[in-house]
Design an enzyme around this catalytic site. Structure first.
Site, short mmCIF file in Angstrom:
data_model
loop_
_atom_site.label_atom_id
_atom_site.label_comp_id
_atom_site.label_asym_id
_atom_site.label_seq_id
_atom_site.Cartn_x
_atom_site.Cartn_y
_atom_site.Cartn_z
N ASP A 1 0.83 -1.19 0.00
CA ASP A 1 0.00 0.00 0.00
C ASP A 1 0.88 1.25 0.00
OD1 ASP A 1 -2.63 1.39 0.50
OD2 ASP A 1 -1.58 1.95 2.34
N GLU B 1 1.73 -0.38 -5.02
CA GLU B 1 0.75 0.64 -5.36
C GLU B 1 1.57 1.93 -5.54
OE1 GLU B 1 -3.28 2.86 -3.73
OE2 GLU B 1 -1.77 2.16 -2.31
#
Length: 730
Positions: A362, A398
């Site tokens: 993330d 990401e």
């Protein structure tokens, strides 16, 4: 600055346990069958107390007298799995200088493998004075014992049998992104006591469903132990997604089917073993970019009280405040060797001890911000590259954070793949009828070489997706122009959508048969494009049977039916499920759709059989620059030559496949396509027609070269060569 004394009214026991020197490594609590070694890093501490907590909440404080290289440690004979504990760290309290040691707070172990209890909203969790005129200032010396979670010693022993990672090759990978609780909470074939748990996710009904669908790799939304936000609690909501981690070594204990401390560890291992036995991988969505402690107004539960400056990026000229590249209040300090060690130790632990097969990071760009810019030569990437364990599993970034520059697609090292947001945006624009997207569409369809080839990456570096957990579901993408998030406690119907969605003429549910048919057709268009693109496809859970969130594009706090899978829809949308399953099978059967290397095209002459790909306009002619620049930009053909695959298979043998022509029509009217000349193939059959519920062509006879085929409005047709090319005579 002086530190406060520990509260005098804290419950304690008088019997002192035996303490041996122990070892500074490994960090955390390590049970060896006879006792437990405890080790905690703090470079700022003057003293550290290990606090053993009995079942009745009584506390025994054990000073850790040994300290090597800022690691405070001790071995306690007889301390067994199930023992609950925490730490009190004595040291300087000087927030203006970045130092926030506070022994009145019982701190969890950053390396704990399990936790017990919960955090409440009591003011004792906060080190600042809640009544101070200036928020976040002053001191609060209330003892947090009884208001905080507790670390737990676990039993590390587990019978893995002959378990091994399936190690699915990148080019064969099909990822299914899902949520442990959301997948299982309402599944009718999973026993009620197992729903919402790791055991439910490992239930044969769930494993067999995913195996039958054809996916190879299951990517779980965060299962590291995470924090429930006070703000959401006050609103009657919960952190559902879990992007608020504080326990980087512990599986979230709320997902365990029993309440016994530490049981989540073995239960998660059973989950991994079950998927490995079925030939599928487990990938974890991990959050190392920040912790749950937030900014200077957040609670003191671990890192802040252990060594604030080591674990967090502080504002250089104002160490009272935190750098925030994450939008959560703080950013993990990847410039400090001890915080980097925690990340790497955590990753290795999940691979070696929990047997997971990869990670999706993330806000991965945050981990590359050693200074102000994202640097793909950052220390973190160097550590991953040289690590003999972590470098061998799937690593997915990401490529985004909230710092300057934000979206960093294509900036990661060659070992990494990335969520390709440009793929998502391009495909959404194309299928909602935006013009002038053909060049972008072609690049995304073929693996985005413009983004990844410059640093020797492969097409599989592109994780292609249309939808993910963050945003509309596939069904809602074609059903709503606006987001409908009232249940989040706010009115988000703010006019024009930024989701690149199109509702097909009616907002939300409708009984209009034409609109319903068009929406179903658009879903099939998206799935066909996704699963026949070069790169690594990712399907968001439930999209294979039209899961809906009622137009909510942000269910991060919806731990309820809005976000959970509604398995009744599987019966309602079984045709879409079967269509998705068929597409995955076609991708698996035909290597021409999952190439390991980027395709090579070029000018087409008589040597067409040497070319891997060709782009054609609907009249069958090779595209020229004027065609790419044509403002209409809503229709094209692509020829994939199965007889010109350049890379060998895993045993060095030449790969051959069928050849295909993909016809895309995103226009609102039918378009007549001319089948390419004989040098591409003499005869073709329609393999996929997205106007049909199952995608099977109806009423099409085999078509000859240079014949015509009407491709209906907003549809895709895929043709397979059934007779070889015929080259023109000289």
């Amino acid at each position: 600055m002086t530190e406060p004394s520990a509260p005098s009214d804290a419950p304690t026991t008088s019997e002192a346990p035996i303490v041996w020197p122990g070892s500074a490594y490994p960090l955390g609590s390590t049970y060896d069958g006879a006792g437990t070694n405890f080790a905690l890093f703090s470079g700022v501490a003057d003293a550290v107390e290990l606090c053993l907590i009995d079942d009745d909440g009584a506390e025994t404080r054990v000073p850790l007298e040994e300290m090597d290289n800022h690691i405070w440690h001790g071995y306690l004979p007889g301390i067994a799995p199930g023992q609950r504990y925490g730490y009190r760290v004595h040291g300087p309290w000087d927030p203006a200088d970045g130092k926030r040691c506070d022994p009145s707070k019982l701190l969890i172990d950053p390396y704990a493998r399990a936790f017990d209890g919960s955090f409440d909203t009591h003011s004792a969790l906060f080190s600042y004075d809640p009544d101070a005129e200036e928020p976040g200032t002053g001191r609060n010396e209330e003892d947090s014992l009884g208001h905080t979670m507790l670390s737990v010693v676990i039993n590390p022993f587990f019978d893995w049998g002959d378990d091994r990672s399936p190690r699915i090759p990148d080019e064969e990978t099909v990822i299914y992104e899902c949520h442990v609780k959301g997948m299982t909470q309402s599944h009718p074939d999973i026993p009620e006591n197992l729903r919402g748990t790791y055991a439910g996710m490992a239930h044969p009904a769930m494993v067999e469903y995913l195996k039958d669908l054809g996916v190879t790799s299951v990517e779980l939304l965060p299962i590291h132990q995470f924090f429930q936000d006070d703000r959401l609690k006050e609103m009657g909501l919960r952190n559902y997604w879990g992007y608020n981690t504080f326990g980087f070594f512990a599986p979230e204990h709320d997902y365990a089917s029993t309440s016994n401390p530490g049981d989540a560890v073995a239960e998660f291992k059973h989950l991994v073993r079950a998927y490995h036995e079925a030939g599928m991988e487990i990938i974890l969505d991990v959050v190392y970019n920040h912790t749950a402690e937030g900014n200077h107004m957040g609670p003191t539960i671990a890192f802040r009280g252990i060594d604030n400056e080591a674990y967090y990026r502080l504002v250089d000229d104002d160490k009272y405040h935190y750098m925030d590249y994450t939008g959560t209040g703080n950013s993990f300090n990847v410039r400090d060797p001890h915080s980097l060690q925690l990340i790497m130790d955590s990753l290795r632990y999940w691979v070696t001890e929990m047997h997971v097969d990869g990670f999706r990071f993330d806000l991965a760009s945050t981990l590359a911000r050693e200074f102000s810019d994202v640097d793909r030569l950052a220390t973190f990437f160097d550590l991953v590259q040289q690590d003999p364990v972590v470098s061998q599993v799937k690593l997915i970034a990401e490529p985004w954070d909230v710092g300057e520059g934000g979206y960093q697609v294509g900036n990661f090292p060659s070992l990494w793949s990335e969520w390709n947001g440009k793929y998502r945006d391009t495909m959404r624009d194309f299928w909602r009828g935006e013009g002038s997207t053909l060049g972008e569409f072609a690049s995304r369809l073929t693996g985005s070489s413009d983004l990844y080839q410059h640093n020797d990456r492969r097409p599989t570096a592109s994780i292609n997706f249309i939808t993910a957990h963050d945003g509309f579901t596939l069904n809602d993408l074609v059903s709503y122009n606006e987001k409908h998030n009232d249940a989040n406690g706010e009115d988000n119907r703010d006019g024009e959508s930024h989701n690149r969605s199109w509702n097909c003429g009616v907002e939300g549910p409708t009984d209009d048969p034409e609109v319903r048919q068009l929406r179903a057709q658009q879903r099939r268009n998206f799935l066909t494009t996704l699963l026949l693109s070069q790169g690594t496809p990712m399907i968001a859970h439930g999209d294979e049977f039209a899961r809906t969130q009622g137009g909510n594009n942000n269910v991060y706090c919806q731990d309820n039916e809005i976000a959970w899978m509604n398995w009744d829809r599987l019966d309602e949308a079984n045709e879409l499920h079967d269509f998705t399953k068929r597409l995955i099978a076609i991708r698996k059967a035909h290597p021409v759709f999952r190439r390991r290397r980027f395709l090579s095209g070029g000018a087409l002459g008589e040597d067409v059989l040497d070319r891997e790909i060709a782009w054609l306009v609907p009249d069958g002619q090779q595209m020229e620059q004027k065609d790419w620049d044509f403002a209409f930009g809503k229709a094209l053909m692509v020829y994939l030559n199965g007889d010109a695959i350049s890379e060998p298979d895993s045993r060095g043998r030449r790969i051959t496949d069928d050849s295909f022509v993909l016809m895309f029509n995103a226009h609102y009217e039918d378009i007549e396509f001319r089948i390419p000349p004989q040098k591409f193939g003499a005869k073709w059959e329609v393999l996929i027609d997205t106007t049909e519920p199952l995608g099977y062509p109806v009423g099409f006879d085999p078509a000859d070269a240079e014949g015509t085929l009407t491709v209906p409005a907003r549809s895709t047709m895929v043709l397979k060569q059934i007779e070889p090319p015929v080259m023109p005579e000289d």
